[in-house]
Motif scaffolding. Structure first.
Motif, PDB file in Angstrom:
ATOM      1  N   ARG A 185     -22.814  55.318  26.695  1.00  0.00           N
ATOM      2  CA  ARG A 185     -23.207  54.786  28.003  1.00  0.00           C
ATOM      3  C   ARG A 185     -22.047  54.875  28.998  1.00  0.00           C
ATOM      4  N   ASP A 204     -21.102  54.641  35.120  1.00  0.00           N
ATOM      5  CA  ASP A 204     -22.170  53.842  34.528  1.00  0.00           C
ATOM      6  C   ASP A 204     -22.239  52.462  35.168  1.00  0.00           C
ATOM      7  N   VAL A 247     -27.366  52.151  33.074  1.00  0.00           N
ATOM      8  CA  VAL A 247     -27.429  52.303  31.615  1.00  0.00           C
ATOM      9  C   VAL A 247     -28.107  51.091  30.974  1.00  0.00           C
TER      10      VAL A 247
END
Length: 189
Positions: free
Chosen positions: A18, A92, A134
């Motif tokens: 992620r 992210d 994410v």
């Protein structure tokens, strides 16, 4: 000239996690525009090329996430770009649903250590960024374990599409259409 820097952690053990969607999105751009990211310079892996008529540096800082600002500062200084208009950071974001994208032209770190480092090294919060959702960490999970984990189930599909859309957004932004990109990509998926 533009610098598009995707944040992540170097090393095979962090690939496709992620926390590395920034790296992965830069790789989408590199594949699309045939830019080889293999030069080690400015504490990053970089590749130089042309995207839609614009000179670009694609960068993947190799300092680990929490020190990303060291690399970004060196890149901005060396290439003498205006970080408020010619720099795009892709990273992210756990506050966005998997696959959702949010473009901002400035703002706080929102708890993201890579962005905290960049703000510290640039001395300000005014730089364009593309956040790739994410998903929120599940209750009881350690945050570090979650962001360093891999995508599962439907999230894999959502993230693959998000990386492509984030790359599309970056292209629009370097072509002078940041507001249009915000209108198009800041919607819930």
């Amino acid at each position: 000239m533009y610098i598009i820097a995707g944040l992540g952690n170097p090393g095979r053990e962090y690939a496709n996690t992620r926390h590395n969607v920034g790296f992965d999105t830069v790789d989408v751009l590199a594949d699309r525009y045939r830019i080889e990211i293999e030069t080690k310079k400015h504490k990053a892996l970089i590749g130089k090329g042309i995207i839609e008529g614009q000179k670009v540096i694609l960068a993947k800082p190799q300092t680990y996430m929490n020190l990303s600002g060291e690399s970004v500062r060196e890149l901005v200084d060396f290439y003498k770009i205006d970080e408020t208009t010619e720099l795009i950071i892709i990273y992210d974001d756990i506050s966005l649903n998997p696959g959702q994208i949010r473009i901002r032209l400035k703002g706080s770190a929102g708890g993201h250590n890579g962005i905290k480092s960049i703000i510290q090294h640039l001395g300000g919060q005014e730089f364009p960024r593309i956040k790739v959702g994410v998903g929120e960490k599940p209750v009881g999970y350690d945050l570090a374990d979650y962001v360093l984990g891999h995508f599962t189930g439907d999230d894999k599909y959502e993230i693959e599409n998000a990386k492509k859309r984030a790359a599309d957004a970056a292209v629009m932004m370097i072509c002078g259409a940041a507001e249009k990109a915000m209108n198009e990509f800041n919607r819930k998926v």
